[in-house]
Enzyme design. Structure first.
Site, PDB file in Angstrom:
ATOM      1  N   GLY A 173       0.859  -1.176   0.000  1.00 35.88           N
ATOM      2  CA  GLY A 173       0.000   0.000   0.000  1.00 35.88           C
ATOM      3  C   GLY A 173       0.895   1.225   0.000  1.00 35.88           C
ATOM      4  O   GLY A 173       1.627   1.463   0.968  1.00 35.88           O
ATOM      5  N   ALA A 174       0.883   1.952  -1.123  1.00 36.55           N
ATOM      6  CA  ALA A 174       1.754   3.136  -1.226  1.00 36.55           C
ATOM      7  C   ALA A 174       0.922   4.403  -1.100  1.00 36.55           C
ATOM      8  O   ALA A 174       1.206   5.419  -1.733  1.00 36.55           O
ATOM      9  CB  ALA A 174       2.515   3.107  -2.549  1.00 36.55           C
ATOM     10  N   GLY A 175      -0.122   4.334  -0.271  1.00 36.54           N
ATOM     11  CA  GLY A 175      -0.968   5.511  -0.043  1.00 36.54           C
ATOM     12  C   GLY A 175      -0.355   6.386   1.043  1.00 36.54           C
ATOM     13  O   GLY A 175       0.868   6.407   1.230  1.00 36.54           O
ATOM     14  N   VAL A 204      -0.495   6.258   4.442  1.00 34.19           N
ATOM     15  CA  VAL A 204       0.214   5.585   5.542  1.00 34.19           C
ATOM     16  C   VAL A 204       1.451   4.876   5.002  1.00 34.19           C
ATOM     17  O   VAL A 204       2.550   5.014   5.550  1.00 34.19           O
ATOM     18  CB  VAL A 204      -0.701   4.569   6.271  1.00 34.19           C
ATOM     19  CG1 VAL A 204       0.078   3.871   7.386  1.00 34.19           C
ATOM     20  CG2 VAL A 204      -1.930   5.243   6.856  1.00 34.19           C
ATOM     21  N   GLY A 205       1.279   4.127   3.915  1.00 28.64           N
ATOM     22  CA  GLY A 205       2.371   3.308   3.389  1.00 28.64           C
ATOM     23  C   GLY A 205       3.562   4.134   2.937  1.00 28.64           C
ATOM     24  O   GLY A 205       4.717   3.826   3.270  1.00 28.64           O
ATOM     25  N   ASP A 209       2.084  -1.569  -4.553  1.00 26.35           N
ATOM     26  CA  ASP A 209       0.705  -1.068  -4.650  1.00 26.35           C
ATOM     27  C   ASP A 209       0.117  -1.590  -5.958  1.00 26.35           C
ATOM     28  O   ASP A 209       0.849  -1.908  -6.893  1.00 26.35           O
ATOM     29  CB  ASP A 209       0.682   0.466  -4.643  1.00 26.35           C
ATOM     30  CG  ASP A 209      -0.676   1.035  -4.231  1.00 26.35           C
ATOM     31  OD1 ASP A 209      -0.795   1.531  -3.097  1.00 26.35           O
ATOM     32  OD2 ASP A 209      -1.626   0.958  -5.046  1.00 26.35           O
ATOM     33  N   ASP A 230      -2.835   4.758  19.544  1.00 31.53           N
ATOM     34  CA  ASP A 230      -3.828   5.248  20.514  1.00 31.53           C
ATOM     35  C   ASP A 230      -3.120   5.791  21.758  1.00 31.53           C
ATOM     36  O   ASP A 230      -3.521   6.815  22.320  1.00 31.53           O
ATOM     37  CB  ASP A 230      -4.791   4.111  20.893  1.00 31.53           C
ATOM     38  CG  ASP A 230      -5.613   3.645  19.696  1.00 31.53           C
ATOM     39  OD1 ASP A 230      -5.892   4.476  18.810  1.00 31.53           O
ATOM     40  OD2 ASP A 230      -5.969   2.446  19.640  1.00 31.53           O
ATOM     41  N   ARG A 256      -1.609   9.215  21.047  1.00 30.37           N
ATOM     42  CA  ARG A 256      -2.625  10.287  21.112  1.00 30.37           C
ATOM     43  C   ARG A 256      -2.918  10.648  22.567  1.00 30.37           C
ATOM     44  O   ARG A 256      -2.960  11.830  22.938  1.00 30.37           O
ATOM     45  CB  ARG A 256      -3.903   9.806  20.408  1.00 30.37           C
ATOM     46  CG  ARG A 256      -3.725   9.760  18.911  1.00 30.37           C
ATOM     47  CD  ARG A 256      -4.965   9.270  18.184  1.00 30.37           C
ATOM     48  NE  ARG A 256      -4.756   9.420  16.748  1.00 30.37           N
ATOM     49  CZ  ARG A 256      -5.260   8.616  15.823  1.00 30.37           C
ATOM     50  NH1 ARG A 256      -6.023   7.598  16.171  1.00 30.37           N
ATOM     51  NH2 ARG A 256      -5.028   8.828  14.552  1.00 30.37           N
ATOM     52  N   HIS A 313      -9.102  -1.513  18.427  1.00 26.01           N
ATOM     53  CA  HIS A 313      -8.812  -0.192  17.854  1.00 26.01           C
ATOM     54  C   HIS A 313     -10.125   0.429  17.398  1.00 26.01           C
ATOM     55  O   HIS A 313     -10.463   0.447  16.233  1.00 26.01           O
ATOM     56  CB  HIS A 313      -7.854  -0.369  16.678  1.00 26.01           C
ATOM     57  CG  HIS A 313      -7.324   0.912  16.136  1.00 26.01           C
ATOM     58  ND1 HIS A 313      -6.904   1.955  16.928  1.00 26.01           N
ATOM     59  CD2 HIS A 313      -7.121   1.319  14.857  1.00 26.01           C
ATOM     60  CE1 HIS A 313      -6.482   2.946  16.157  1.00 26.01           C
ATOM     61  NE2 HIS A 313      -6.601   2.587  14.908  1.00 26.01           N
TER      62      HIS A 313
END
Ligand code: APR
Length: 308
Positions: free
Chosen positions: A8-10, A12-13, A33, A148, A151, A175
């Site tokens: 996944g190269a979005g 996050v990735g 991806d 989490d 944060r 989560h």
């Protein structure tokens, strides 16, 4: 450590790949991806930052798993992200199919690898990855608790007016909105947090932590958080690569720990070169155990909606 593949190269990735390279956690990072050109272009662009940032990690992009063969670690970020009004569970149908196909590829090209899942709904996607790869629980772990907890620590540091580095805390459970921030184990340099902040403010911070992801989706509108999620996944990668044996809250497959079995849930985990080396069982207050059980029920309900 030789090779780490980020699937996944979005948002996050790609951020993850850059962070891994900047820390030189691998000799090579492969970005995979399905969209043609995106991993290749982003990988090349990132690699060209290496002379400036001073890292020797090579980043390459691909649409197939050939270049990722023999990877030591896979971080799975493939899938769709939330939009405003969506819960993480709303992603389940689409992301199950995506994580299933990614897991088949990982099993076939890198059967000895360790998999860190980031795709949501996290606890259920970990189960999909474990089931499809057939890997033992030591080698399929999920990233949620570190995020989490980050944060929660950020909000507390701001409220109390101290360095984030001095806030020790742990958020367990699934989560989602049912996550369980452990107030009884939250300290500021060893001082119980309840001595530094009143209960009402603490409850508000716990509530803001639970909804931390949705708060960001509400701002972004077109997607979900990625800077802190990628940093959190990298902390897990680093503990494994450098065999640091850090104790981090991660989603792990439970086999009786905390009185629960047969599901993924966030618990304190020791991460080292063996992947998940130990699940630490800490004493919980009865209120915290009830909250953890409730969180487990929610994860189970989502698992039931998935056919594998
Ligand atoms: N194989 C590889 N990549 C895939 C596949 C697949 N089968 N299916 C989708 N992808 C890719 C998309 O092409 C896209 O580039 O996954 C990427 C997802 O990127 P974004 O849409 O930017 O989503 P992101 O914000 O990175 O979130 C990814 O992580 O935090 C979770 O909830 C979030 O499930 C989501 C995931």
């Amino acid at each position: 450590m030789n090779k780490i593949t980020v699937v996944g190269a979005g948002n996050v990735g790609a951020t993850l790949a850059q962070r891994i390279a900047e820390k030189e956690l691998a000799r090579e990072v492969v970005l995979v991806d399905i969209v043609e050109g995106i991993p290749q272009g982003k990988g090349l662009d990132q690699w060209q930052s290496s002379p400036i940032e001073g890292f020797d990690t090579r980043i390459v992009g691909a649409n197939d798993y050939g270049p990722s063969a023999g990877s030591d670690i896979f971080v799975v970020t493939a899938g769709i992200a939330r939009k405003p009004g969506m819960s993480r569970d709303d992603l389940v149908k689409t992301n199950t199919e995506i994580v299933k196909s990614v897991s088949q590829q990982i099993r076939d090209c890198s059967p000895d690898s360790t998999v860190i899942v980031v795709s949501n709904p996290l606890d259920v996607m970990c189960w999909v990855a474990k089931k499809v790869t057939g890997f033992p629980r030591e080698r399929v772990i999920g990233m949620a608790g570190v995020l989490d907890t980050a944060r929660y620590r950020s909000f507390l540091a701001l409220e109390i007016g101290v360095s984030v580095e001095d806030i020790q805390a742990m958020v367990l459970g699934g989560h989602g909105d049912s996550m369980v921030p452990l107030v009884s184990y939250t300290t500021v340099s060893g001082i119980p947090v309840t001595q530094l902040i009143n209960r009402k403010r603490l409850d508000e911070i716990v509530e803001r932590t639970r909804k931390g992801g949705a708060e960001i989706v509400g701002h972004l509108k077109t997607g979900s958080a990625y800077y802190a999620p990628s940093a959190a996944a990298v902390q897990m990668v680093e503990s494994i690569v450098r065999d640091k044996k850090r104790i981090l809250p991660c989603a792990a497959w439970l086999e009786g720990e905390y009185g629960l079995r047969g599901l993924y849930l966030g618990v304190p985990c020791k991460l080292g070169s063996g992947g998940l080396e130990q699940i630490i069982e800490v004493e919980l207050s009865s209120k915290e155990q009830v909250a953890l059980n409730k969180s487990a029920e929610q994860v189970r309900a989502t698992m039931e909606s998935v056919s594998l």
